[in-house]
Design a protein around this motif. Structure first.
Motif, PDB file in Angstrom:
ATOM      1  N   ILE A  26       0.822  -1.216   0.000  1.00  0.00           N
ATOM      2  CA  ILE A  26       0.000   0.000   0.000  1.00  0.00           C
ATOM      3  C   ILE A  26       0.858   1.269   0.000  1.00  0.00           C
ATOM      4  O   ILE A  26       0.407   2.346  -0.388  1.00  0.00           O
ATOM      5  CB  ILE A  26      -1.014  -0.021   1.166  1.00  0.00           C
ATOM      6  N   LEU A  27       2.135   1.130   0.400  1.00  0.00           N
ATOM      7  CA  LEU A  27       3.052   2.269   0.395  1.00  0.00           C
ATOM      8  C   LEU A  27       3.929   2.314  -0.854  1.00  0.00           C
ATOM      9  O   LEU A  27       4.581   3.317  -1.116  1.00  0.00           O
ATOM     10  CB  LEU A  27       3.940   2.232   1.642  1.00  0.00           C
ATOM     11  N   ASN A 125      13.649   2.584   1.526  1.00  0.00           N
ATOM     12  CA  ASN A 125      12.339   3.225   1.587  1.00  0.00           C
ATOM     13  C   ASN A 125      11.388   2.341   2.391  1.00  0.00           C
ATOM     14  O   ASN A 125      11.567   1.130   2.497  1.00  0.00           O
ATOM     15  CB  ASN A 125      11.801   3.556   0.197  1.00  0.00           C
ATOM     16  N   ILE A 126      10.376   2.958   2.978  1.00  0.00           N
ATOM     17  CA  ILE A 126       9.497   2.276   3.923  1.00  0.00           C
ATOM     18  C   ILE A 126       8.791   1.085   3.294  1.00  0.00           C
ATOM     19  O   ILE A 126       8.647   0.032   3.927  1.00  0.00           O
ATOM     20  CB  ILE A 126       8.482   3.269   4.559  1.00  0.00           C
ATOM     21  N   ALA A 127       8.341   1.209   2.033  1.00  0.00           N
ATOM     22  CA  ALA A 127       7.624   0.112   1.388  1.00  0.00           C
ATOM     23  C   ALA A 127       8.517  -1.118   1.256  1.00  0.00           C
ATOM     24  O   ALA A 127       8.113  -2.237   1.577  1.00  0.00           O
ATOM     25  CB  ALA A 127       7.111   0.553   0.018  1.00  0.00           C
ATOM     26  N   SER A 128       9.742  -0.903   0.799  1.00  0.00           N
ATOM     27  CA  SER A 128      10.677  -2.026   0.636  1.00  0.00           C
ATOM     28  C   SER A 128      11.006  -2.680   1.964  1.00  0.00           C
ATOM     29  O   SER A 128      11.081  -3.907   2.069  1.00  0.00           O
ATOM     30  CB  SER A 128      11.982  -1.556  -0.030  1.00  0.00           C
ATOM     31  N   LEU A 129      11.193  -1.866   2.992  1.00  0.00           N
ATOM     32  CA  LEU A 129      11.539  -2.426   4.307  1.00  0.00           C
ATOM     33  C   LEU A 129      10.383  -3.235   4.891  1.00  0.00           C
ATOM     34  O   LEU A 129      10.602  -4.272   5.529  1.00  0.00           O
ATOM     35  CB  LEU A 129      11.955  -1.316   5.264  1.00  0.00           C
ATOM     36  N   MET A 130       9.147  -2.781   4.678  1.00  0.00           N
ATOM     37  CA  MET A 130       7.996  -3.562   5.150  1.00  0.00           C
ATOM     38  C   MET A 130       7.957  -4.913   4.431  1.00  0.00           C
ATOM     39  O   MET A 130       7.761  -5.963   5.054  1.00  0.00           O
ATOM     40  CB  MET A 130       6.682  -2.806   4.907  1.00  0.00           C
ATOM     41  N   GLU A 131       8.177  -4.906   3.114  1.00  0.00           N
ATOM     42  CA  GLU A 131       8.167  -6.156   2.349  1.00  0.00           C
ATOM     43  C   GLU A 131       9.328  -7.059   2.750  1.00  0.00           C
ATOM     44  O   GLU A 131       9.173  -8.279   2.839  1.00  0.00           O
ATOM     45  CB  GLU A 131       8.181  -5.853   0.852  1.00  0.00           C
ATOM     46  N   PRO A 180      -5.188   7.213   7.967  1.00  0.00           N
ATOM     47  CA  PRO A 180      -5.392   5.979   8.727  1.00  0.00           C
ATOM     48  C   PRO A 180      -4.364   4.898   8.406  1.00  0.00           C
ATOM     49  O   PRO A 180      -4.074   4.055   9.267  1.00  0.00           O
ATOM     50  CB  PRO A 180      -6.812   5.542   8.364  1.00  0.00           C
ATOM     51  N   VAL A 181      -3.767   4.916   7.196  1.00  0.00           N
ATOM     52  CA  VAL A 181      -2.647   4.000   6.936  1.00  0.00           C
ATOM     53  C   VAL A 181      -1.522   4.314   7.918  1.00  0.00           C
ATOM     54  O   VAL A 181      -0.893   3.413   8.499  1.00  0.00           O
ATOM     55  CB  VAL A 181      -2.131   4.126   5.477  1.00  0.00           C
TER      56      VAL A 181
END
Length: 201
Positions: A26-27, A125-131, A180-181
């Motif tokens: 989602i990011l 980046n935040i999206a990559s780190l979450m994945e 809210p995300v």
């Protein structure tokens, strides 16, 4: 079947990995209609995280993909730059492509992780780190990480800054769907940090 596939992953860890992966997706870019519909179908319980998920689902039901694309661009891309710079290096040093990125690349190499050839964003980046965290939990690119290894990765690359980023996302002036995300992400990061702190590993 690889050795990694033989490892039994606890249901709780699968759910945690799913949560990280969801935040990553989602990011990574503005959600399409399918992801928006899936988000609209989420429901939470009475916990702070559950209430944040319920709020996110309500906002998703009212959001159109076109508006979401504009919001995403204002937040993360913008003219020159977006409202937020979602990179560990920036949050931890004030500059892009700094020591936190070099440290992450070392850990990625050690775990057999590499940036996809069609991705040009810095890996911190935040999206990559979450994945990546989701992949580490499940052992998507090698053996599933032990709790101690998960804790090390989280404390080194996510814990020092991600909750701050999500808090900024909650309060960003261009955040509507992403507010809210931000709440969901911040609460989840707080839960994870506390669980790792209490794990004693």
């Amino acid at each position: 079947m690889t050795a990694a596939q033989h490892v039994q992953i606890a249901e709780e860890d699968r759910l945690r990995a799913d949560f990280y992966n969801y935040l990553g997706v989602i990011l990574a870019g503005p959600p399409d209609q399918m992801l928006l519909s899936q988000t609209a179908g989420l429901s939470g319980d009475g916990s702070p995280l559950g209430e944040a998920i319920t709020t996110l689902a309500k906002v998703a039901r009212l959001t159109k993909p076109g508006a979401l694309e504009s919001e995403y661009n204002r937040l993360f891309i913008g003219l020159g730059r977006g409202e937020l710079l979602p990179y560990a290096s920036y949050y931890l040093t004030g500059f892009l492509n700094e020591k936190p990125l070099a440290s992450l690349r070392q850990d990625m190499t050690a775990r057999g992780l590499a940036r996809a050839e069609n991705v040009f964003e810095p890996e911190d980046n935040i999206a990559s780190l979450m994945e990546m965290m989701g992949a580490v939990i499940l052992g998507r690119f090698g053996p599933a990480a032990t709790l101690a290894q998960q804790k090390t990765f989280f404390n080194r690359h996510i814990g020092p800054w991600a909750a701050h980023f999500f808090s900024d996302l909650e309060a960003a002036k261009n955040s509507v769907f992403y507010a809210p995300v931000g709440t969901v992400g911040r609460i989840f990061m707080e839960i994870e940090a506390e669980a790792f702190r209490l794990s004693g590993e």
